[in-house]
Design a protein around this motif. Structure first.
Motif, PDB file in Angstrom:
ATOM      1  N   ALA A 194     -43.435  54.480 -23.629  1.00 29.67           N
ATOM      2  CA  ALA A 194     -42.345  53.674 -23.097  1.00 29.67           C
ATOM      3  C   ALA A 194     -41.021  53.935 -23.799  1.00 29.67           C
ATOM      4  O   ALA A 194     -39.983  53.492 -23.353  1.00 29.67           O
ATOM      5  CB  ALA A 194     -42.691  52.192 -23.195  1.00 29.67           C
ATOM      6  N   GLY A 195     -41.035  54.642 -24.908  1.00 29.51           N
ATOM      7  CA  GLY A 195     -39.802  54.884 -25.644  1.00 29.51           C
ATOM      8  C   GLY A 195     -38.933  55.936 -24.980  1.00 29.51           C
ATOM      9  O   GLY A 195     -39.293  56.528 -23.976  1.00 29.51           O
ATOM     10  N   LEU A 196     -37.781  56.147 -25.553  1.00 27.75           N
ATOM     11  CA  LEU A 196     -36.857  57.144 -25.029  1.00 27.75           C
ATOM     12  C   LEU A 196     -37.245  58.527 -25.536  1.00 27.75           C
ATOM     13  O   LEU A 196     -37.613  58.699 -26.692  1.00 27.75           O
ATOM     14  CB  LEU A 196     -35.436  56.796 -25.459  1.00 27.75           C
ATOM     15  CG  LEU A 196     -34.946  55.424 -25.002  1.00 27.75           C
ATOM     16  CD1 LEU A 196     -33.583  55.126 -25.599  1.00 27.75           C
ATOM     17  CD2 LEU A 196     -34.898  55.342 -23.488  1.00 27.75           C
ATOM     18  N   ALA A 197     -37.148  59.519 -24.683  1.00 26.97           N
ATOM     19  CA  ALA A 197     -37.509  60.897 -25.030  1.00 26.97           C
ATOM     20  C   ALA A 197     -36.329  61.583 -25.708  1.00 26.97           C
ATOM     21  O   ALA A 197     -35.180  61.186 -25.542  1.00 26.97           O
ATOM     22  CB  ALA A 197     -37.907  61.655 -23.779  1.00 26.97           C
TER      23      ALA A 197
ATOM     24  N   HIS B 231     -40.179  51.059 -10.567  1.00 23.63           N
ATOM     25  CA  HIS B 231     -41.047  49.885 -10.435  1.00 23.63           C
ATOM     26  C   HIS B 231     -42.452  50.158 -10.969  1.00 23.63           C
ATOM     27  O   HIS B 231     -43.264  49.238 -11.034  1.00 23.63           O
ATOM     28  CB  HIS B 231     -41.180  49.460  -8.974  1.00 23.63           C
ATOM     29  CG  HIS B 231     -39.913  49.010  -8.348  1.00 23.63           C
ATOM     30  ND1 HIS B 231     -39.846  48.574  -7.055  1.00 23.63           N
ATOM     31  CD2 HIS B 231     -38.646  48.925  -8.810  1.00 23.63           C
ATOM     32  CE1 HIS B 231     -38.609  48.237  -6.749  1.00 23.63           C
ATOM     33  NE2 HIS B 231     -37.861  48.453  -7.796  1.00 23.63           N
ATOM     34  N   HIS B 232     -42.753  51.406 -11.302  1.00 23.79           N
ATOM     35  CA  HIS B 232     -44.104  51.796 -11.692  1.00 23.79           C
ATOM     36  C   HIS B 232     -44.169  52.207 -13.158  1.00 23.79           C
ATOM     37  O   HIS B 232     -43.219  52.737 -13.714  1.00 23.79           O
ATOM     38  CB  HIS B 232     -44.584  52.965 -10.828  1.00 23.79           C
ATOM     39  CG  HIS B 232     -44.559  52.665  -9.358  1.00 23.79           C
ATOM     40  ND1 HIS B 232     -45.404  51.771  -8.764  1.00 23.79           N
ATOM     41  CD2 HIS B 232     -43.763  53.138  -8.367  1.00 23.79           C
ATOM     42  CE1 HIS B 232     -45.145  51.711  -7.468  1.00 23.79           C
ATOM     43  NE2 HIS B 232     -44.147  52.528  -7.206  1.00 23.79           N
TER      44      HIS B 232
ATOM     45  N   ALA C 152     -35.009  49.577 -18.575  1.00 19.78           N
ATOM     46  CA  ALA C 152     -35.614  48.485 -19.344  1.00 19.78           C
ATOM     47  C   ALA C 152     -36.766  47.847 -18.568  1.00 19.78           C
ATOM     48  O   ALA C 152     -37.825  47.541 -19.137  1.00 19.78           O
ATOM     49  CB  ALA C 152     -34.558  47.440 -19.691  1.00 19.78           C
ATOM     50  N   TYR C 153     -36.564  47.654 -17.272  1.00 25.33           N
ATOM     51  CA  TYR C 153     -37.627  47.091 -16.436  1.00 25.33           C
ATOM     52  C   TYR C 153     -38.852  48.004 -16.460  1.00 25.33           C
ATOM     53  O   TYR C 153     -39.982  47.549 -16.644  1.00 25.33           O
ATOM     54  CB  TYR C 153     -37.122  46.905 -14.999  1.00 25.33           C
ATOM     55  CG  TYR C 153     -38.169  46.361 -14.066  1.00 25.33           C
ATOM     56  CD1 TYR C 153     -38.362  44.993 -13.929  1.00 25.33           C
ATOM     57  CD2 TYR C 153     -38.991  47.215 -13.322  1.00 25.33           C
ATOM     58  CE1 TYR C 153     -39.341  44.485 -13.081  1.00 25.33           C
ATOM     59  CE2 TYR C 153     -39.966  46.724 -12.473  1.00 25.33           C
ATOM     60  CZ  TYR C 153     -40.133  45.356 -12.358  1.00 25.33           C
ATOM     61  OH  TYR C 153     -41.108  44.862 -11.526  1.00 25.33           O
TER      62      TYR C 153
ATOM     63  N   THR D 229     -44.386  49.524 -18.130  1.00 25.46           N
ATOM     64  CA  THR D 229     -45.230  50.489 -18.820  1.00 25.46           C
ATOM     65  C   THR D 229     -45.996  49.833 -19.965  1.00 25.46           C
ATOM     66  O   THR D 229     -47.187  50.089 -20.143  1.00 25.46           O
ATOM     67  CB  THR D 229     -44.372  51.661 -19.323  1.00 25.46           C
ATOM     68  OG1 THR D 229     -43.892  52.386 -18.188  1.00 25.46           O
ATOM     69  CG2 THR D 229     -45.165  52.622 -20.205  1.00 25.46           C
ATOM     70  N   LEU D 230     -45.347  49.004 -20.726  1.00 24.11           N
ATOM     71  CA  LEU D 230     -46.011  48.335 -21.850  1.00 24.11           C
ATOM     72  C   LEU D 230     -47.073  47.351 -21.374  1.00 24.11           C
ATOM     73  O   LEU D 230     -48.079  47.145 -22.062  1.00 24.11           O
ATOM     74  CB  LEU D 230     -44.968  47.628 -22.727  1.00 24.11           C
ATOM     75  CG  LEU D 230     -44.060  48.557 -23.515  1.00 24.11           C
ATOM     76  CD1 LEU D 230     -42.946  47.779 -24.189  1.00 24.11           C
ATOM     77  CD2 LEU D 230     -44.860  49.367 -24.538  1.00 24.11           C
TER      78      LEU D 230
END
Length: 147
Positions: free
Chosen positions: A28-31, A83-84, A138-139, A144-145
């Motif tokens: 879920a973090g930034l790449a 959304h996924h 953010a959504y 994902t989390l």
């Protein structure tokens, strides 16, 4: 155990093992910039022809075409990709949309499990997510989390 049964069991095990990474913890973090750049290259080579060079998707993507199949959706903020969860998106790329939806659903989205490496699938997702505004990003991180 017959030889045929053993070979079938081995093939099934290999197929399941190939997709085990899809059940792993979400990313879920930034790449980093390198992964995003690699994802951009892979996207251009395998995804842009249908989903658009600028992630814009095909026209009228929310309505089935003449074949009854839906056009490729956008992956920018105007679509529903955000959304996924990462897991769901990776599985769609890996197995193809029809396999994920099931129940006889037909789609032009192929399975890329034999074409694109698992790392490249994740890089494509990083590239796509890098284009989203913070609200959508953010959504999607939250979804994902939770998945």
């Amino acid at each position: 155990m017959t030889r045929r049964f053993a070979l079938t069991a081995l093939a099934l095990g290999a197929s399941l093992a190939a997709g085990v990474w899809l059940l792993a913890a979400p990313r879920a973090g930034l790449a980093d910039a390198g992964e995003i750049a690699r994802g951009s290259e892979v996207y251009e080579g395998f995804c842009a022809a249908c989903h658009g060079e600028n992630l814009q998707g095909q026209p009228d993507w929310q309505r089935p075409g003449e074949t009854g199949r839906y056009p490729a959706p956008p992956h920018d903020a105007t679509g529903h990709t955000w959304h996924h969860s990462d897991k769901v998106l990776a599985q769609i790329i890996y197995w193809g949309t029809a396999a994920m939806v099931g129940n006889g659903y037909e789609s032009d989205m192929p399975a890329f499990k034999d074409t694109i490496s698992e790392d490249d699938i994740l890089a494509v997702l990083s590239y796509i997510k890098s284009a989203w505004p913070e609200r959508e990003a953010a959504y999607q991180r939250q979804i994902t989390l939770q998945n």
